[in-house]
Design an enzyme around this catalytic site. Sequence first.
Site, PDB file in Angstrom:
ATOM      1  N   HIS A  19       0.822  -1.215   0.000  1.00 52.45           N
ATOM      2  CA  HIS A  19       0.000   0.000   0.000  1.00 52.45           C
ATOM      3  C   HIS A  19       0.857   1.267   0.000  1.00 52.45           C
ATOM      4  CE1 HIS A  19      -4.196   0.774  -0.119  1.00 52.45           C
ATOM      5  NE2 HIS A  19      -4.443   0.969   1.152  1.00 52.45           N
ATOM      6  N   ASN A  66      -6.844   6.556   4.504  1.00 50.74           N
ATOM      7  CA  ASN A  66      -8.269   6.881   4.403  1.00 50.74           C
ATOM      8  C   ASN A  66      -8.578   8.370   4.437  1.00 50.74           C
ATOM      9  OD1 ASN A  66      -8.499   4.135   4.422  1.00 50.74           O
ATOM     10  ND2 ASN A  66      -9.547   4.011   6.382  1.00 50.74           N
ATOM     11  N   ASP A  91      -0.744   2.314  -5.309  1.00 50.92           N
ATOM     12  CA  ASP A  91      -0.801   0.887  -5.600  1.00 50.92           C
ATOM     13  C   ASP A  91      -2.096   0.581  -6.345  1.00 50.92           C
ATOM     14  OD1 ASP A  91      -1.981   1.612  -2.973  1.00 50.92           O
ATOM     15  OD2 ASP A  91      -2.575  -0.487  -2.913  1.00 50.92           O
ATOM     16  N   ASN A 112      -9.193   3.454  -0.816  1.00 47.61           N
ATOM     17  CA  ASN A 112      -9.634   4.486   0.126  1.00 47.61           C
ATOM     18  C   ASN A 112      -8.847   5.789   0.019  1.00 47.61           C
ATOM     19  OD1 ASN A 112     -11.739   2.958   1.176  1.00 47.61           O
ATOM     20  ND2 ASN A 112     -10.403   1.972   2.666  1.00 47.61           N
TER      21      ASN A 112
END
Length: 191
Positions: A19, A66, A91, A112
């Site tokens: 991520h 997020n 990613d 997100n």
Amino acid sequence: MQIWVGLGNPGAKYARHRHNIGFMAIDAIGDDHNFPPEKSQFKGLARVGVINGQKILLLKPSTFMNESGQSVQAAMSFYKVPLENITVFHDELDIDPGKFRIKIGGGIAGHNGLRSIKQHCGNEFRRVRMGIGHPGHKDRVSGYVLSDFAKSEHELRDDMINGSARYADLLAEGKADLFQTRVSEYINDRQ
């Protein structure tokens, strides 16, 4: 001015996760182009420098994935940068590992970080989609993106990151398609 955002999660615990490939790319670009050290700014870590005569703000939001949009919005507002001058490195599950694609706008595919940027800033920003592949089932996605790259993936990861840094001048000049082509060729040539 352009703002290039790397998506990831702050802290050593997350540093090598799939991520966080956006953070890795932004770090490599800044290092390769002799940007000054990071400063805490815009709810993130920022470096300002010049690539091929273009002023670039490299930004790594510290808000966790997020809430990345808060950081991007703060930088956009401060510098009065329009959305079309925002590029986000992230990613991408829907692209095979080592593959590299660029697009403007589109869906968020459950990402997100992209969702937050879309909510805070709008949707028509450039996305540098760095392929990490899919774990095979949606129930395994969270654990997959929040885990380190497998040893067998390190070379592909590094090639995407290093290619992004090597050809950043093309992106700075507004030649996004050529940037994608050159980075993809760099990755393929190294395999």
